[in-house]
Design a protein around this motif. Structure first.
Motif, PDB file in Angstrom:
ATOM      1  N   HIS B 162       0.851  -1.092  -0.061  1.00 24.33           N
ATOM      2  CA  HIS B 162      -0.002   0.188  -0.050  1.00 24.33           C
ATOM      3  C   HIS B 162       0.751   1.270   0.045  1.00 24.33           C
ATOM      4  O   HIS B 162       0.669   2.284  -0.691  1.00 24.33           O
ATOM      5  CB  HIS B 162      -0.998  -0.078   1.025  1.00 24.33           C
ATOM      6  N   LYS B 166       0.175   3.462  -3.192  1.00 23.81           N
ATOM      7  CA  LYS B 166      -1.288   4.325  -3.155  1.00 23.81           C
ATOM      8  C   LYS B 166      -1.004   5.780  -3.939  1.00 23.81           C
ATOM      9  O   LYS B 166      -2.102   6.088  -4.211  1.00 23.81           O
ATOM     10  CB  LYS B 166      -1.251   4.774  -1.773  1.00 23.81           C
ATOM     11  N   SER B 177      -6.186  -0.921   0.647  1.00 25.92           N
ATOM     12  CA  SER B 177      -6.591  -0.346   2.000  1.00 25.92           C
ATOM     13  C   SER B 177      -7.967  -0.871   2.596  1.00 25.92           C
ATOM     14  O   SER B 177      -8.026  -1.325   3.604  1.00 25.92           O
ATOM     15  CB  SER B 177      -6.848   1.245   1.786  1.00 25.92           C
TER      16      SER B 177
END
Lengths: 98, 296
Positions: B162, B166, B177
């Motif tokens: 992540h 992201k 997430s």
């Protein structure tokens, strides 16, 4: 978040109270969201009404200043926790086994 | 105990996940989000994304088999209901990561071939060890293997992925997430429910510690394969750096290291050390003594 103590036993002062705002934590039902926020890692300074869930690393927030002996609940991972003062002097939460 | 088990309700799961962070998502991300064009247009980047996504599918298939298999051996209704919600979480994870393979250009008729081709043998062995416990209807070992070891590993792997994705790939970041949010409940169940059972059955500690040591070895071997033997790794890193530079993004950090500037060996080290350190802490909390695994 249950705590009936009115005073900070460590200083005998009244516990500070805090207004909680929604920090965008959407992993619990809407009415509980203000009681949690995401943790930004080791540099994230916790406020006196906040403690980190050791199981899932979410910050738990209370309307009042937290003290050792308080019991808190992490709804993100469904853990019951007790607040303690850690070796470094910071407030920490320890897991109460079910 | 009764009040505690009430938290394991379908209603709470509905309000937290489908009506919470998953509301309005499609396959775990916002409608219309796509894999970034530079990734889709470059064979090395796309192949690397396919290989890593296959490992996620393999891990989640194992978690689906384990959580569903544990329902009938659970000793109370609250645990059965929780495992039912976890089963749906894991099935969703299998689906969203499989969909990502399709989004990356794998034809639906070729999915199983691609998964077989890229599935890491050490991850498969890790899964087999866990599913042996489930098949024996050993609830305690099954939950430690699934909700403490497998989910504990997944939690940090997803967090690292992540952090790396992201900004660069918001579609994949959003998918991750949602899975991280699910993992919080899963690791919580493992620690909360198993600790008290283990304290009542100290004779089980030895078996569980051996299982942890063995599963940890295969986890480390999987990380070693993923980081050390990944083809075109330097080229992939250079291309990802270019994508960040073109988008004006800073290098991502996780676990105190710069994910873009670190070598594969450094990344393997920080992930392995983070997972093992957390294993040790989690196992201590439930009364199991962490066993240091061999290093592959």
């Amino acid at each position: 978040m249950k705590d009936l103590a009115l005073k900070n036993d460590e200083t005998a002062a009244p516990r500070a109270r805090f207004e909680l705002d929604d920090r965008g934590f959407d992993e619990v039902p809407k009415k509980y969201r203000k009681f949690y926020r995401r943790w930004d890692g080791p540099d994230d300074t916790l406020a006196p009404n906040e403690v980190l869930c050791p199981v899932c690393k979410i910050v738990i927030r209370s309307h009042r200043e937290l003290l050792p002996g308080d019991r808190v609940y992490c709804m993100a991972c469904m853990s019951r926790l007790t607040v303690v003062r850690g070796k470094a002097g910071r407030l920490e939460a320890v897991l109460e086994l079910g | 105990m009764t009040d505690f088990l009430r938290a394991y309700s379908i209603q709470q799961w509905l309000e937290s996940a489908p009506q919470g962070y998953l509301e309005d998502t499609q396959y775990g991300h916002a409608a219309g989000e796509k894999e970034p064009a530079p990734l889709m247009e470059n064979d090395a980047l796309r192949e690397q994304a396919i290989r890593s996504t296959v490992q996620l599918v393999v891990g989640e298939r194992c978690a689906l088999a384990a959580s569903s298999g544990l329902i009938n051996s659970a000793p109370d209704e609250g645990s059965k209901r929780f495992l039912a919600t976890q089963t749906l979480d894991e099935a969703r994870h299998v689906e969203v990561f499989t969909q990502r393979l399709v989004d990356l250009g794998v034809h639906r008729t070729k999915l199983e071939d691609v998964i077989r081709l890229h599935a890491n043998p050490n991850l498969v062995k890790f899964a087999e060890l866990l599913l042996e416990q489930v098949d024996k209807k050993d609830f305690i070992a099954g939950v430690v293997g699934q909700n403490v070891i497998l989910e504990g590993m997944a939690f940090h792997v997803f967090e690292m992925l992540h952090a790396a994705n992201k900004d660069l790939n918001p579609k994949f970041g959003h998918t991750l997430s949602g899975t991280i949010a699910d993992e919080r409940r899963h690791v919580g169940f493992g620690e909360n429910r198993i600790g008290s059972w283990i304290s009542q059955r100290p004779e089980r500690k030895g078996d569980i510690e051996r299982m942890q040591r063995e599963m940890s070895y295969y986890m480390l071997a999987t990380f070693a394969d993923a980081f050390r033997d990944a083809p075109d790794q330097e080229e992939v890193n250079r291309l990802r750096s270019n994508m960040r530079r073109d988008a004006g993004q800073e290098n991502p950090e996780w676990g105190g290291v710069d994910l873009a500037a670190s070598s594969p060996e450094e990344l393997e080290g920080v992930l392995a050390d983070t997972v093992l350190r957390e294993f040790k802490i989690r196992l201590e909390r439930i009364g199991v003594e962490y066993q240091t695994p061999l290093r592959p």
